[in-house]
Design a protein around this motif. Structure first.
Motif, short mmCIF file in Angstrom:
data_model
loop_
_atom_site.label_atom_id
_atom_site.label_comp_id
_atom_site.label_asym_id
_atom_site.label_seq_id
_atom_site.Cartn_x
_atom_site.Cartn_y
_atom_site.Cartn_z
N PRO A 1 0.80 -1.23 0.00
CA PRO A 1 0.00 0.00 0.00
C PRO A 1 0.83 1.28 0.00
N GLU A 2 2.07 1.20 0.48
CA GLU A 2 2.91 2.39 0.54
C GLU A 2 3.77 2.58 -0.71
N VAL A 3 3.57 1.76 -1.70
CA VAL A 3 4.23 1.94 -3.00
C VAL A 3 3.22 2.53 -3.97
N GLU A 4 3.55 3.67 -4.54
CA GLU A 4 2.65 4.37 -5.45
C GLU A 4 3.24 4.41 -6.86
N VAL A 5 2.45 3.99 -7.84
CA VAL A 5 2.87 4.07 -9.23
C VAL A 5 2.64 5.50 -9.71
N ILE A 6 3.70 6.19 -10.05
CA ILE A 6 3.57 7.58 -10.50
C ILE A 6 3.59 7.70 -12.02
N ALA A 7 3.98 6.63 -12.71
CA ALA A 7 3.95 6.64 -14.18
C ALA A 7 4.04 5.21 -14.68
N SER A 8 3.27 4.92 -15.74
CA SER A 8 3.34 3.62 -16.41
C SER A 8 3.27 3.92 -17.90
N GLN A 9 4.38 3.69 -18.59
CA GLN A 9 4.49 4.17 -19.97
C GLN A 9 5.29 3.18 -20.80
N THR A 10 4.93 3.03 -22.06
CA THR A 10 5.65 2.11 -22.93
C THR A 10 6.97 2.70 -23.40
N ALA A 11 7.96 1.83 -23.53
CA ALA A 11 9.22 2.16 -24.19
C ALA A 11 9.53 1.11 -25.25
N ASN A 12 8.49 0.30 -25.60
CA ASN A 12 8.54 -0.62 -26.74
C ASN A 12 9.67 -1.64 -26.69
N CYS A 13 10.08 -1.98 -25.46
CA CYS A 13 11.10 -3.03 -25.25
C CYS A 13 12.47 -2.66 -25.82
N LYS A 14 12.72 -1.36 -26.02
CA LYS A 14 13.98 -0.92 -26.63
C LYS A 14 14.78 -0.08 -25.64
N ARG A 15 16.10 -0.29 -25.67
CA ARG A 15 16.98 0.38 -24.73
C ARG A 15 16.96 1.90 -24.92
N ALA A 16 17.07 2.34 -26.16
CA ALA A 16 17.11 3.78 -26.42
C ALA A 16 15.82 4.46 -25.97
N GLU A 17 14.69 3.80 -26.21
CA GLU A 17 13.41 4.37 -25.78
C GLU A 17 13.27 4.33 -24.26
N GLY A 18 13.80 3.30 -23.64
CA GLY A 18 13.78 3.24 -22.19
C GLY A 18 14.54 4.40 -21.58
N MET A 19 15.67 4.74 -22.17
CA MET A 19 16.45 5.88 -21.70
C MET A 19 15.69 7.18 -21.91
N GLN A 20 15.10 7.33 -23.09
CA GLN A 20 14.39 8.57 -23.41
C GLN A 20 13.17 8.76 -22.50
N VAL A 21 12.39 7.70 -22.32
CA VAL A 21 11.20 7.79 -21.48
C VAL A 21 11.59 8.15 -20.05
N MET A 22 12.64 7.50 -19.54
CA MET A 22 13.06 7.79 -18.17
C MET A 22 13.59 9.21 -18.05
N GLU A 23 14.33 9.68 -19.04
CA GLU A 23 14.80 11.07 -19.01
C GLU A 23 13.62 12.04 -18.90
N ASN A 24 12.59 11.79 -19.70
CA ASN A 24 11.42 12.67 -19.68
C ASN A 24 10.69 12.61 -18.34
N LEU A 25 10.55 11.40 -17.80
CA LEU A 25 9.83 11.26 -16.54
C LEU A 25 10.58 11.91 -15.38
#
Length: 384
Positions: free
Chosen positions: A243-267
């Motif tokens: 209960p004390e863990v809150e999801v603040i974002a759930s977003q696709t990065a299409n299983c790709k490393r570069a997109e994972g980096m970009q999405v995390m940078e934005n978040l």
């Protein structure tokens, strides 16, 4: 023996020379004559083995028996896998993946090739030229059905899009094993991991490491892809238990490393996100590694990151202390296992005991952390 070549438009083809039969296990776990069999003397026309066997079963979850007790026709996992199963003659078995570049897909190709060598049969590995193209996957299967393929192991991009050509295989009595994404009906069996379980167990490990509190980001796979939706469901269900863990974002990065980096940078640009973030639960290792790169670039520390696949780069990241946990999905071993089940069926009509046989499963201790990463890299890895 030498593989036959196939010309398929817009398809990448890997043809692997097979030089003979290889390893034997001391107790390969082959089924006895008392096991369930079907008549394969007329393996054409109205033979509905795939459809009949998968009808009215849960294609998404495996039974506890299948996870822990079911005897398998192989021994070991990863590059140490072996079998006593041998083909009675040379069959044409096709391993078709979503693409030829993702480490998981490369592992599937390698496992299929080794299975063919060990069992003494022809295993051909294919993928669409356009990555993840379901249309080209359908074209591949249509062509191979017409060329009298004996069996398929498939990792389709879309469960609904692949359905018509799986139905076409049914009409000719050709068994189809699904790994990852399964068609709604028509598969002979499903193997590979239980994707829900992978997401659930990895996220539980992350939540425990974070002390059961904090902010979490979920990195999703491509929207609508069945196996990624299953894994995301496991992630979210695990978080609900804290209960004390809150999801603040759930977003696709299409299983790709570069997109994972970009999405995390934005978040991380969000107000207080970097200060409050404690967990990143990713649907695969590639996105997780990208997220780690973004966290490092912005000097964000104290975040527990988890992924899935236990690829070469991911396990090195675990060893280096960057990735907290991953899950060994062993595409090499699961493809090898799929071929073993198909060879048993093509030899004498032996059916798998259950529709969904997960591999690896609980019996294989699939969570990889700093505690067991050295043992995994030395003895159980699936990558070369």
């Amino acid at each position: 023996m030498k593989k036959r070549c196939i010309s398929v438009a817009l398809v990448l083809v890997m043809i692997i020379a097979i030089t003979g039969c290889g390893k034997k296990s001391s107790s390969g776990g082959s089924k006895s004559d008392s096991d369930l069999k079907v008549d394969t003397s007329e393996n054409t026309g109205d033979n509905k083995v795939n459809e009949d066997f998968s009808k009215n079963v849960n294609v998404n979850r495996a039974s506890d028996y299948a996870k822990n007790e079911l005897q398998l026709p192989i021994e070991g996992i990863g590059r140490g896998i072996s079998t006593e199963v041998k083909a009675d003659k040379e069959y044409k078995i096709v391993v078709m993946t979503r693409n030829s570049t993702n480490p998981y897909m490369v592992g599937m190709w390698a496992g299929g090739a080794q299975a063919g060598e060990d069992m003494g049969t022809d295993v051909q590995t294919l993928a669409p030229a356009t990555q993840d193209s379901i249309e080209e996957q359908v074209t591949i299967m249509e062509s191979l059905i017409e060329q009298d393929a004996d069996a398929f192991v498939i990792h389709p991009s879309d469960s609904k899009g692949i359905q018509p050509v799986v139905d076409a295989a049914n009409e000719k009595g050709i068994p189809v094993v699904a790994i990852g994404t399964a068609p709604e009906t028509g598969a002979f069996m499903r193997t590979g991991v239980d994707y829900y379980e992978t997401g659930y167990l990895v996220t539980k490990e992350l939540c425990e490491a974070a002390g059961g509190k904090g902010k979490a980001i979920v990195l999703e796979g491509p929207a609508g892809v069945q196996n990624m939706e299953e894994r995301k469901a496991g992630i979210l269900d695990a978080i609900k238990e804290y209960p004390e863990v809150e999801v603040i974002a759930s977003q696709t990065a299409n299983c790709k490393r570069a997109e994972g980096m970009q999405v995390m940078e934005n978040l991380l640009q969000g107000e207080k996100t970097a200060d409050e973030l404690t967990i990143v639960a990713s649907c695969n290792d590639e996105m997780a590694i990208g997220a780690i790169q973004a966290l490092k670039a912005q000097n964000v520390e104290g975040v527990f990151v988890g992924g899935a696949d236990a690829s070469k780069d991911a396990t090195q990241a675990v060893k280096d202390g960057d990735l907290y946990v991953t899950y060994n999905t062993d595409p090499y071993g699961s493809t090898y296992l799929a071929v073993a089940y198909l060879v048993e069926y093509l030899n004498n009509g032996t059916l798998p005991e259950e529709y969904f046989v997960p591999f690896p499963a609980e019996r294989h201790d699939p969570l990889i952390t700093s505690k067991n990463v050295d043992e995994y890299m030395n003895d159980f890895k699936w990558y070369d």
